[in-house]
Structures are given as C-alpha cells and as structure tokens.
Design an enzyme around this catalytic site. Structure first.
Site, mmCIF file in Angstrom:
data_model
loop_
_atom_site.group_PDB
_atom_site.id
_atom_site.type_symbol
_atom_site.label_atom_id
_atom_site.label_comp_id
_atom_site.label_asym_id
_atom_site.label_seq_id
_atom_site.Cartn_x
_atom_site.Cartn_y
_atom_site.Cartn_z
ATOM 1 N N ARG A 33 1.217 10.308 13.404
ATOM 2 C CA ARG A 33 0.006 9.771 14.029
ATOM 3 C C ARG A 33 -1.192 10.693 13.848
ATOM 4 O O ARG A 33 -1.082 11.898 14.072
ATOM 5 C CB ARG A 33 0.265 9.541 15.528
ATOM 6 C CG ARG A 33 1.241 8.417 15.794
ATOM 7 C CD ARG A 33 1.791 8.453 17.201
ATOM 8 N NE ARG A 33 2.682 7.317 17.435
ATOM 9 C CZ ARG A 33 3.969 7.285 17.059
ATOM 10 N NH1 ARG A 33 4.518 8.325 16.442
ATOM 11 N NH2 ARG A 33 4.701 6.206 17.307
ATOM 12 N N HIS A 54 1.280 6.317 10.396
ATOM 13 C CA HIS A 54 1.836 6.205 9.043
ATOM 14 C C HIS A 54 0.834 5.631 8.034
ATOM 15 O O HIS A 54 1.189 4.813 7.181
ATOM 16 C CB HIS A 54 3.095 5.347 9.058
ATOM 17 C CG HIS A 54 4.255 5.974 9.786
ATOM 18 N ND1 HIS A 54 4.395 7.337 9.940
ATOM 19 C CD2 HIS A 54 5.338 5.404 10.392
ATOM 20 C CE1 HIS A 54 5.527 7.583 10.603
ATOM 21 N NE2 HIS A 54 6.104 6.443 10.894
ATOM 22 N N HIS A 93 11.108 7.509 5.121
ATOM 23 C CA HIS A 93 11.536 7.050 6.443
ATOM 24 C C HIS A 93 12.939 6.444 6.368
ATOM 25 O O HIS A 93 13.202 5.379 6.933
ATOM 26 C CB HIS A 93 10.537 6.035 6.995
ATOM 27 C CG HIS A 93 10.371 6.078 8.479
ATOM 28 N ND1 HIS A 93 11.413 5.841 9.350
ATOM 29 C CD2 HIS A 93 9.280 6.337 9.253
ATOM 30 C CE1 HIS A 93 10.964 5.929 10.592
ATOM 31 N NE2 HIS A 93 9.680 6.236 10.565
ATOM 32 N N ASP A 123 12.130 11.211 19.074
ATOM 33 C CA ASP A 123 11.015 10.869 18.179
ATOM 34 C C ASP A 123 10.145 12.111 18.137
ATOM 35 O O ASP A 123 8.995 12.103 18.588
ATOM 36 C CB ASP A 123 10.250 9.655 18.694
ATOM 37 C CG ASP A 123 9.214 9.151 17.688
ATOM 38 O OD1 ASP A 123 9.182 9.694 16.557
ATOM 39 O OD2 ASP A 123 8.451 8.226 18.027
ATOM 40 N N GLU A 174 12.973 12.544 8.743
ATOM 41 C CA GLU A 174 11.670 12.506 8.079
ATOM 42 C C GLU A 174 11.129 13.924 7.865
ATOM 43 O O GLU A 174 10.486 14.490 8.750
ATOM 44 C CB GLU A 174 10.686 11.691 8.914
ATOM 45 C CG GLU A 174 11.193 10.322 9.335
ATOM 46 C CD GLU A 174 10.336 9.716 10.430
ATOM 47 O OE1 GLU A 174 9.100 9.622 10.234
ATOM 48 O OE2 GLU A 174 10.885 9.353 11.491
#
Length: 328
Positions: free
Chosen positions: A74, A99, A173, A233, A294
């Site tokens: 972000r 993204h 991803h 996350d 990632e």
C-alpha cells in the site's frame, strides 16, 4: 534436459509449461505473468500452488500467483514524492493505493519468450507502462523471468528500466499449500522465518515506520513451528544471515519449500474467512487454506527510507532474484 512447451486450455487460456529431469512441472500464464501450478513428483503429483480453476477466476480475484507492481503493498494516502516532485496515485483501498492500483501489472497480458538450457528452462515475460499510467512517472519496461532448474529451484528474476525516476517494488503473489489440497487448512504446516523484527502496521495495514521485535509475539517463527490458526498480513524484516530466509514443511513431511531472496522483506499473508469457499483447483477453498509468500522491499519505503529505497532511476536499472526450492 529441462524443457518448455506452450499449450492452450479452454479453462486457462495460453499456458507455458516448464518441466525438469526429476518430473517437476511449473505452469505459467502471460496474464499477469502468473504462476499457475507447481507440481512436484510426490504420490501422483502434488500441486503446491493455490489457484483458481479458471483464468477468469484469476482475473476476478487478481492477485493469485501474479506479478505485482509497480509497487507491491500500500502507498499510504495515495501520494508519494520522488526527487522533489509529488505524485498522486489511485485510491483503490480505503484511501490508499494497493498493489499499483486497479490496473496494476497483474492485469497486463505480458509478452513471452521461452528458453532452454542444459540444466534449466524458462520464460521471460515483458510489459511496459507509459509516463503517468496509474499516476506513476516514467516510461518503464518491466521484465520477469521464471526459471526452473534441475535442482528443483524456481528462480524469479525481476528487471526494470525507466527514463524518469519512479517507484518500483515488485513481488510475486503466489499462494502455497504444500498438501496439494486447498480444502485442507495450512494450520499443520511447519514454518520458519529468519527475521528478528516485523514492520509495525496500522489498522489499514499501512506501515508506521517503526519495527517490532518478533520475540514473544505471534510473529515469532525464528524456530520451526506450526502455523496454527495464526492470521498474518505483515512484513517480516529478513536477517539474511542464514542459507535461506524462509522454510515451509508440509504436515506429512514429504515436501519442503525454502525461499531465498535479495529483498529486505517478505510479506506473509494467510487467507481467511473472505476467501473461504472460493472455487479452487482442488475444490472449495478452506478458511485458512493458503499462505502468500511475497518477497519485496518493505511496504511504505517511499516514505520511510530507513527501510531501504524503492526508487528506480534511469541510471540504475533494477535487478532482483528470489529463489524458491522444493525438496521432496
């Protein structure tokens, strides 16, 4: 000798299939320069990559297996500054740019070129963007090379060049479930991440600029342990002091995945309630059925440069390699 062939599927469209001497198969799509399948020769063949059962499902969900950019993660507040110039990007995530926006690199149909060598085979995917696309400066050429070796390594090399200073922080991803069955949760996967800290995040998952020690928290995977019901996350700040940066082992111990990267961080995302029931290759998706791995620059580095710089300049072409290796 490893080889590559191009096929077409009614469900998945154009597919590039890599195979090596041990029987490992990797399938790729030019849509999003995407990793579709990674089948290892365990039992009748175990596909360790999570994905939808159609390419249309991938388009709708967007990120599964895709190349992400120009900036993974972000951009807080949809604004950034490069060399004294401020730029405005798209709000596609509650006041932030996620993204790369609604037309990130994952939405491109990339040009593909294949190659075969004595101990490896692969595909070079290429795409480009014009100055101002998505709010990002520069005419930029992007390249992602997937290489499967006879050592059961899958190398992802990222390259880019620009005619104007811009941001670039790519990742893949890809989601993994080493059981080969995404109806099974990842709770019993053994995970080790060689990171002493994570980047602290706000409620909207943007980074604060601070880092937090993993010791005594849910983020402490310094020693191999089950994933359990942990939801993540989060950007782990890699130590780069060991032979590999991250390891995942299947519950039956038959498949091990190690990840080694030159990037400073890895964002681990575990799927939750929102993804449960999705039509995956092996049936409806379990609630905690996959983990995205990632590797990238630390999200927010455009503002918090102490995490490292993600500026791509004309005089400094970008090159980075992440190696995923399976052991079975």
């Amino acid at each position: 000798m490893p080889n590559v062939k191009q096929t077409t599927s009614e469900k998945m469209g154009t597919i590039y299939e890599l195979s090596n001497d041990s029987g490992t198969i990797v399938r790729l799509s030019p849509e999003g320069a995407r990793l579709l399948d990674w089948v290892v020769p365990v039992e009748e063949g175990r596909d360790i990559v999570v994905g939808y059962d159609t390419i249309e499902g991938h388009r709708q969900a967007r990120y599964y297996g895709a190349t992400i950019g120009p900036v993974a993660g972000r951009i807080a507040g949809t604004r950034f500054e490069v060399e004294g110039q401020e730029y405005q990007t798209e709000d596609n995530d509650g006041g932030n740019t996620l993204h790369g926006g609604s037309k990130g690199l994952d939405t491109d149909i990339w040009i593909a070129e294949t190659f075969e060598e004595a101990d490896r085979a692969g595909v070079i995917f290429t795409t480009s963007r014009q100055d101002g696309d998505g709010g990002f400066p520069g005419n930029v050429r992007y390249q992602v090379t997937y290489t499967l070796t006879n050592d059961n390594e899958l190398l992802l090399a990222y390259d880019a060049n620009t005619d104007k200073a811009t941001l670039f922080n790519p990742t893949n991803h890809g989601y993994f479930n080493l059981t080969g069955d995404t109806q099974q949760p990842i709770d019993d996967h053994l995970v080790q991440i060689n990171a002493e800290h994570v980047a602290e995040t706000n409620d909207d998952v943007t980074t604060t600029g601070e880092k937090t020690p993993v010791a005594g928290t849910k983020f402490d995977f310094r020693q191999e342990r089950p994933m359990g019901t942990t939801m993540l996350d989060d950007p782990f700040l890699l130590d780069h002091e060991q032979e590999w940066d991250l390891k995942v082992i299947s519950p039956d111990q038959k498949v091990q995945l190690t990840v080694t990267t030159d990037r400073p961080a890895v964002v681990i995302y575990t799927t939750g309630e929102g993804e449960a029931g999705a039509p995956m290759k092996t049936g409806p998706f379990a609630k905690h059925g996959g983990m995205a791995i990632e590797t990238q620059g630390v999200p927010g580095s455009e503002k918090f440069t102490h995490f490292g710089e993600i500026v791509l300049r004309p005089e400094e072409p970008f090159h980075s390699v992440t190696t995923y290796q399976v052991h079975f």
